[in-house]
Structure formats: C-alpha cells, structure tokens
Design an enzyme around this catalytic site. Structure first.
Site, PDB file in Angstrom:
ATOM      1  N   CYS A   1      -3.125   1.457   6.900  1.00 42.91           N
ATOM      2  CA  CYS A   1      -3.087   0.797   8.212  1.00 42.91           C
ATOM      3  C   CYS A   1      -3.536   1.775   9.004  1.00 42.91           C
ATOM      4  O   CYS A   1      -4.499   1.353  10.264  1.00 42.91           O
ATOM      5  CB  CYS A   1      -1.778   0.420   8.760  1.00 42.91           C
ATOM      6  SG  CYS A   1      -0.397   1.668   8.448  1.00 42.91           S
TER       7      CYS A   1
ATOM      8  N   GLU B   1       4.910  -4.156  12.109  1.00 42.86           N
ATOM      9  CA  GLU B   1       4.047  -2.959  11.975  1.00 42.86           C
ATOM     10  C   GLU B   1       2.743  -3.567  11.089  1.00 42.86           C
ATOM     11  O   GLU B   1       2.866  -3.925   9.971  1.00 42.86           O
ATOM     12  CB  GLU B   1       4.693  -2.054  10.791  1.00 42.86           C
ATOM     13  CG  GLU B   1       6.033  -1.190  11.328  1.00 42.86           C
ATOM     14  CD  GLU B   1       5.489  -0.357  12.354  1.00 42.86           C
ATOM     15  OE1 GLU B   1       4.402   0.084  12.633  1.00 42.86           O
ATOM     16  OE2 GLU B   1       6.416   0.340  12.829  1.00 42.86           O
TER      17      GLU B   1
ATOM     18  N   GLU C   1       9.144   2.842  14.031  1.00 40.81           N
ATOM     19  CA  GLU C   1       9.922   3.026  12.821  1.00 40.81           C
ATOM     20  C   GLU C   1      10.131   4.789  12.630  1.00 40.81           C
ATOM     21  O   GLU C   1       8.745   5.367  12.815  1.00 40.81           O
ATOM     22  CB  GLU C   1       9.326   2.755  11.585  1.00 40.81           C
ATOM     23  CG  GLU C   1       9.452   1.097  11.431  1.00 40.81           C
ATOM     24  CD  GLU C   1       9.088   0.518  10.083  1.00 40.81           C
ATOM     25  OE1 GLU C   1       8.030   0.718   9.408  1.00 40.81           O
ATOM     26  OE2 GLU C   1       9.981  -0.240   9.443  1.00 40.81           O
TER      27      GLU C   1
ATOM     28  N   ASN D   1       0.814  -1.196   0.042  1.00 41.63           N
ATOM     29  CA  ASN D   1      -0.159  -0.002  -0.096  1.00 41.63           C
ATOM     30  C   ASN D   1       0.745   1.204  -0.154  1.00 41.63           C
ATOM     31  O   ASN D   1       0.421   2.266  -0.586  1.00 41.63           O
ATOM     32  CB  ASN D   1      -0.979   0.022   1.147  1.00 41.63           C
ATOM     33  CG  ASN D   1      -0.491  -0.245   2.559  1.00 41.63           C
ATOM     34  OD1 ASN D   1       0.765  -0.535   2.805  1.00 41.63           O
ATOM     35  ND2 ASN D   1      -0.905   0.122   3.594  1.00 41.63           N
TER      36      ASN D   1
HETATM   37  P1  NAD Z   1      -0.114  -9.430   3.910  1.00 41.81           P
HETATM   38  O1  NAD Z   1       0.207  -9.561   5.201  1.00 41.81           O
HETATM   39  O2  NAD Z   1      -1.178 -10.404   3.139  1.00 41.81           O
HETATM   40  O3  NAD Z   1       1.110  -9.036   3.006  1.00 41.81           O
HETATM   41  C1  NAD Z   1       2.262  -8.421   3.515  1.00 41.81           C
HETATM   42  C2  NAD Z   1       3.387  -8.770   2.477  1.00 41.81           C
HETATM   43  O4  NAD Z   1       3.878  -9.747   3.300  1.00 41.81           O
HETATM   44  C3  NAD Z   1       3.099  -8.835   1.090  1.00 41.81           C
HETATM   45  O5  NAD Z   1       4.201  -8.412   0.580  1.00 41.81           O
HETATM   46  C4  NAD Z   1       3.175 -10.483   1.292  1.00 41.81           C
HETATM   47  O6  NAD Z   1       3.603 -10.955   0.076  1.00 41.81           O
HETATM   48  C5  NAD Z   1       4.293 -10.714   2.239  1.00 41.81           C
HETATM   49  N1  NAD Z   1       4.333 -11.836   2.734  1.00 41.81           N
HETATM   50  C6  NAD Z   1       3.097 -12.867   2.789  1.00 41.81           C
HETATM   51  N2  NAD Z   1       3.482 -14.071   3.204  1.00 41.81           N
HETATM   52  C7  NAD Z   1       4.598 -13.814   3.754  1.00 41.81           C
HETATM   53  C8  NAD Z   1       5.684 -14.590   4.554  1.00 41.81           C
HETATM   54  N3  NAD Z   1       5.418 -15.839   4.994  1.00 41.81           N
HETATM   55  N4  NAD Z   1       6.916 -14.299   4.665  1.00 41.81           N
HETATM   56  C9  NAD Z   1       7.380 -13.067   4.300  1.00 41.81           C
HETATM   57  N5  NAD Z   1       6.368 -12.046   3.826  1.00 41.81           N
HETATM   58  C10 NAD Z   1       5.152 -12.745   3.359  1.00 41.81           C
HETATM   59  O7  NAD Z   1      -0.803  -7.855   3.984  1.00 41.81           O
HETATM   60  P2  NAD Z   1      -1.587  -7.004   2.850  1.00 41.81           P
HETATM   61  O8  NAD Z   1      -2.879  -7.593   2.868  1.00 41.81           O
HETATM   62  O9  NAD Z   1      -0.627  -7.199   1.743  1.00 41.81           O
HETATM   63  O10 NAD Z   1      -1.249  -5.617   3.646  1.00 41.81           O
HETATM   64  C11 NAD Z   1      -2.222  -5.073   4.288  1.00 41.81           C
HETATM   65  C12 NAD Z   1      -1.907  -5.050   5.762  1.00 41.81           C
HETATM   66  O11 NAD Z   1      -0.888  -4.576   6.028  1.00 41.81           O
HETATM   67  C13 NAD Z   1      -3.042  -4.695   6.380  1.00 41.81           C
HETATM   68  O12 NAD Z   1      -3.300  -5.513   7.568  1.00 41.81           O
HETATM   69  C14 NAD Z   1      -2.256  -3.360   6.915  1.00 41.81           C
HETATM   70  O13 NAD Z   1      -2.839  -2.830   8.006  1.00 41.81           O
HETATM   71  C15 NAD Z   1      -1.099  -3.720   7.081  1.00 41.81           C
HETATM   72  N6  NAD Z   1      -0.043  -2.464   7.066  1.00 41.81           N
HETATM   73  C16 NAD Z   1       0.610  -2.053   8.243  1.00 41.81           C
HETATM   74  C17 NAD Z   1       1.184  -1.020   8.205  1.00 41.81           C
HETATM   75  C18 NAD Z   1       2.132  -0.444   9.513  1.00 41.81           C
HETATM   76  O14 NAD Z   1       2.785   0.157   9.297  1.00 41.81           O
HETATM   77  N7  NAD Z   1       1.501  -0.711  10.776  1.00 41.81           N
HETATM   78  C19 NAD Z   1       1.512  -0.382   6.885  1.00 41.81           C
HETATM   79  C20 NAD Z   1       0.771  -0.658   6.055  1.00 41.81           C
HETATM   80  C21 NAD Z   1       0.036  -1.787   6.038  1.00 41.81           C
END
Ligand code: NAD
Length: 481
Positions: free
Chosen positions: A285, A251, A461, A153
């Site tokens: 997020c 995060e 961060e 995102n």
């Molecule tokens: P997701 O957890 O499905 O994927 C996030 C990333 O992790 C992707 O690049 C995915 O390919 C990767 N991933 C998946 N399995 C993995 C593994 N086993 N090892 C390493 N990487 C892996 O999340 P999403 O739906 O793509 O993103 C949205 C989520 O991220 C929401 O919950 C959002 O709130 C959160 N988010 C948090 C922050 C923050 O700073 N707190 C910022 C942005 C997004």
C-alpha cells in the site's frame, strides 16, 4: 508436489471444522499448485465466534495490563523462534521472496513487542476541578469485542497490528485473514495461543468474506472493526458498520508520490527506489509509484533506475537469490497487464519490463516495469496499480509538484528527496498524506502511527496512538465534599 496442509477455524480456544463442511484451496502463486486448504466459515461459525468473544471479554479485561503484557511479549518471542518456518509459509502461499518474508515476520514480532509495552501505558488524565472538592478524570476502557479483516500482501504483519493492539487494550478479537494468508494466520494465532491467551480471546475465521463480515456487522456485540484492503471493500464495511454504530479503522489503498527535488542526487534516489518499489512486487500500500523528478535531472534518474532494476532476479521466492516473486493470483496478473496496455495506449513509454517473463512458464509472474512519458491525466496516475509499475514524470517547481502529487483520492505514504531543510519542510506540510518520509523509504515502524488520509482511510495502527483505536474514554467527575 508439496504436502497440503489444512486450516480449521479457531473458535473459543479450539480448532474446529466449518459447520457447512466447505473448504477453499490455496494456490502457490509461483507454481500454480494447490498447497493448502482452509475451512470456509459461514454465518453459524461466525455467530459462534462472536459468542465466544463476548464470553471472553469480561475474562480478558480483568487480566491485568502487566499480565497481558507478559503474554504479548511471550508471543513475540515464540514468533521469533518460529520465524523461519512461518516465513517459508509466507513464500509458499503468497509468493513473497524468503528474505522479505523473514523481514515481515521480524516486523510482526516488533509490533507485538511494542504493544506488550503499550498495554501498560494506557494513561488517563487528572484535571483540577471547578471547586476545591472536585477532580476531573479521564479513564480509558476496552471498547469490547473487535473484528479485524486483512489483505494478503503482509499476511503476518497486518494481522499482528490488529490482534496485538486489541489484546493490549483488553479486547477480544475475531480475525478474518485474506484467503491466501489463511495458513500464515493460523501459524500466527498458534503463537498467541501457546503464549497463554485464554479461550475466546482470539478467534480465527477463514473463508467467505461477505458472509463473515455481514454477520459481524449486524451484531451489536461487536463494537469495533478494523479493515486493511481496498477502498471499495472498505466503503462497504463503513456503510455496514453504521447500523450498529461500530467504531471503524480503515487502512485502504495508496498511490504514493516520490518527489525528487533539484538538489537531490538522482542516482542515489534510484538505488534505494529499486527495492522500495519492487519489494513484494509492488503489492504494497505504501509502494512508491508516481515518481516526480525535477526537470533539471534530465534522464539521470530513469537511467539509474533501469540499471538497478536490470540486476533484480525474478523467480520462485524460495530461492534466496530471488528479489521478485509472482503476483498473488491470475486476477492481479491480468489487472497489472491491462494497466500497462492502457498506459501505453494513453501515451506512456515502457523503458523496462512491461510483460510476463518469457523464461517462467508457470506462476503469476510479471516483470518489474518502468514507464516514462507519464502525464497526470492517464488512468494509471489516478488508479492504484498495486503492482510492479514505476511511473516517471518531471516537474519544474515545488508549488506545481505538490499540487500534482495531491491530485489523487489517496493519501497514504509519500516520499521526498532534498538536501534543503526549507524544501523538506515546505513539501512535508503541503503533502496530503498520513506518512511522509524525507530522504528514505521507511514509512512503517512499530513505534510510529501508520495510516492515511482521504480515501486511504482513517484511524492509526502502531505508535502510541494505535491502542486508542480499541479504547473508549470515560469522563469521571469525582466530588468529595
Ligand atoms: P480487497 O479489498 O479486495 O481484499 C482485502 C481483504 O478483504 C481480502 O482478504 C478479501 O477477501 C476481504 N474482503 C473482500 N470483501 C470483503 C467483505 N465484504 N468483508 C470483509 N472482507 C472482505 O483488497 P486486495 O486487493 O486483496 O488488497 C489490496 C488492497 O489493500 C490495496 O488497495 C492496498 O493498497 C490495500 N492495502 C492497504 C494497506 C494499508 O495499511 N493501508 C495495507 C495493505 C494493503
């Protein structure tokens, strides 16, 4: 038809193909066309990246903080020069409207610039000893090889937070960006490389998340992982980090409450909420989602939010007039659609949006959606919707609203609107969240610590705290008699 670009892996200072020859396709979410491909790194590529980072560690930690600072500053400047080109890529691959994409690249430049300064501010302490011939010191040292995993995102900002902090601290890093952000990540890495980062200090692995992360987790060489993404994947990585006792920053998701107290101006709050809620289609997020509006305001907030939302333009983010682009992929579109259906079945009332826009036949578009008659027992109030849903409910007292606002597993961002200092202080201290914004919407600034509590994760961060996530503290006891 857009010309397809291809991203190779970046290992030990060279752009190379994945050993297995496999590729992933990157789809423009506004047109559903394949616009790029990226290598699918596997175990062997990951092991090569770990080895490169291991060799680079003694080199990079010996570069003085002043020199590291100069390289980071140059990176920020190159990012600024290439901002338009990189922002166009964010639009193409992630669907984010161009003005928001440009804003993201600018924020990433600020983050890198911030850490350029932080590299020179790794202060230790000196304490008087227990006798006259003794001094007690704390020294901070780079933790070693780090790895960063990010979501789609904010493909430039999320990666910048990890790379800049690691590099400022003296750590090499292996990055695994979200599939959709692979090209953007490569553009960012090129800025660091062109600014003079030595070979092996940054390594970029696109592709298979589990295979890459399992290899990294199993390696005793990697001393730190930082992840931005969902709670379930975060939990998996925390468990995986245990065997080699790695330091972890998480995060994770959020489900931000907005509290509009009786003394706030509901129309004014709604006029700001419309951008905060619908930027990046709510795929943020810290997106404000659960709107608790004081009962005395009646329907004023809802009416003003509907009026402001009706003015938003939805479409391909390349059009500078567009405010809302598509969701990232079909899976997210269907998830948001199902969440709306479920909320309606549980008693919610859609007062705006709630469906795919009829005039857009291609792309993963969903209308900005406002739902009233929300109750705390609904599924959507417990599960992060991560989409363009504004959920409105009302409250009567401060005690009641903070209890309800805190009644979720998440604790990332929260927003409070009031003219009373007393309400502000009481609400801020009662909210269980890593970030509280009073009378505004900005909860992410390079100079402030970003992160959550509870299931939203741990570690920070940015700010003066961020660099310590990549440093070990050494107690140095000096006796000199
Ligand atoms: P997701 O957890 O499905 O994927 C996030 C990333 O992790 C992707 O690049 C995915 O390919 C990767 N991933 C998946 N399995 C993995 C593994 N086993 N090892 C390493 N990487 C892996 O999340 P999403 O739906 O793509 O993103 C949205 C989520 O991220 C929401 O919950 C959002 O709130 C959160 N988010 C948090 C922050 C923050 O700073 N707190 C910022 C942005 C997004």
């Amino acid at each position: 038809m857009t010309d397809r670009v291809h991203v190779n892996l970046f290992i030990n200072g060279r752009w190379v193909k994945a050993g297995n020859g496999e590729k992933i396709e990157i789809v423009n979410p506004a047109t559903e066309e394949v616009v790029a491909t990226a290598c699918q790194a596997g175990r062997v590529d990951t092991e090569m990246a770990i080895d490169a980072a291991k060799q680079a560690f003694p080199v990079w930690r010996s570069v003085t903080p002043w020199e590291r600072s100069k390289i980071l500053r140059k990176t920020a400047s190159l990012l600024g020069e290439r901002a338009t080109e990189i922002a166009r890529r964010v639009v193409l691959d992630c669907g984010k409207p161009i003005t928001q994409s440009l804003g993201e690249v600018k924020s990433a430049g600020e983050i890198i610039d911030w850490f350029a300064d932080e590299a020179r501010r790794i202060y230790g302490e000196v304490l008087p000893g227990r006798n006259l011939h003794n001094r007690l010191h704390t020294l901070y040292e780079p933790i070693g090889v780090a790895a960063g995993f990010t979501a789609f995102n904010f493909p430039i900002v999320l990666l910048s937070r990890k790379i800049a902090a690691a590099l400022a601290a003296g750590c090499p890093i292996i990055c695994r960006p979200a599939e959709e952000g692979s090209v953007c990540a490569a553009e960012l890495v090129k800025c660091f490389v062109d600014a003079g980062i030595p070979a092996g200090v940054i390594n970029l692995l696109t592709g298979k998340p589990e295979e890459i992360s399992d290899t990294i987790l199993a390696s005793p060489v990697v001393r730190k992982i930082s992840f931005t993404g969902s709670v379930p994947v975060g939990q998996r990585l925390i468990r995986g980090a245990a065997d080699t006792v790695k330091r972890v920053t998480m995060e994770l998701g959020g489900h931000a409450p907005v509290i509009v107290h009786a003394d706030a101006d509901p129309e004014k709050v709604a006029s700001g909420a419309v951008f905060a809620k619908f930027r990046n289609n709510g795929q943020v997020c810290v997106s404000p989602t659960r709107f608790f509006v004081h009962r005395s305001h009646g329907e004023r907030f809802t009416r003003a939010l509907i009026d402001a939302t009706a003015k938003l333009k939805i479409g391909d983010g390349n059009d500078p007039e567009v405010d809302i682009g598509p969701l990232i992929n079909r899976r997210r579109l269907e998830a948001v659609e199902q969440m709306v259906e479920k909320t309606v079945a549980e008693g919610g009332f859609v007062v705006f949006g709630g469906k795919r826009p009829e005039h857009l036949k291609k792309g993963f578009f969903f209308e900005p959606t406002i739902i009233t008659d929300i109750t705390d027992d609904m599924t959507v109030m417990r599960r992060e919707p991560f989409g363009p849903l504004a959920l409105i409910t009302s409250f009567s007292s401060l005690e009641e609203v903070v209890e309800r606002a805190n009644a979720v597993d998440y604790g990332l961002a929260s927003y409070v609107f009031t003219n009373s200092l007393q309400f502000a202080h009481q609400t801020v201290s009662a909210l269980k969240a890593g970030i509280v914004t009073v009378n505004g919407w900005s909860g992410s600034l390079a100079e402030m610590p970003f992160g959550g509590v509870k299931y939203s994760g741990y570690g920070r961060e940015g700010g003066s705290q961020g660099i310590f996530e990549y440093l070990d503290v050494k107690f140095f006891n000096l006796n000199f008699d």
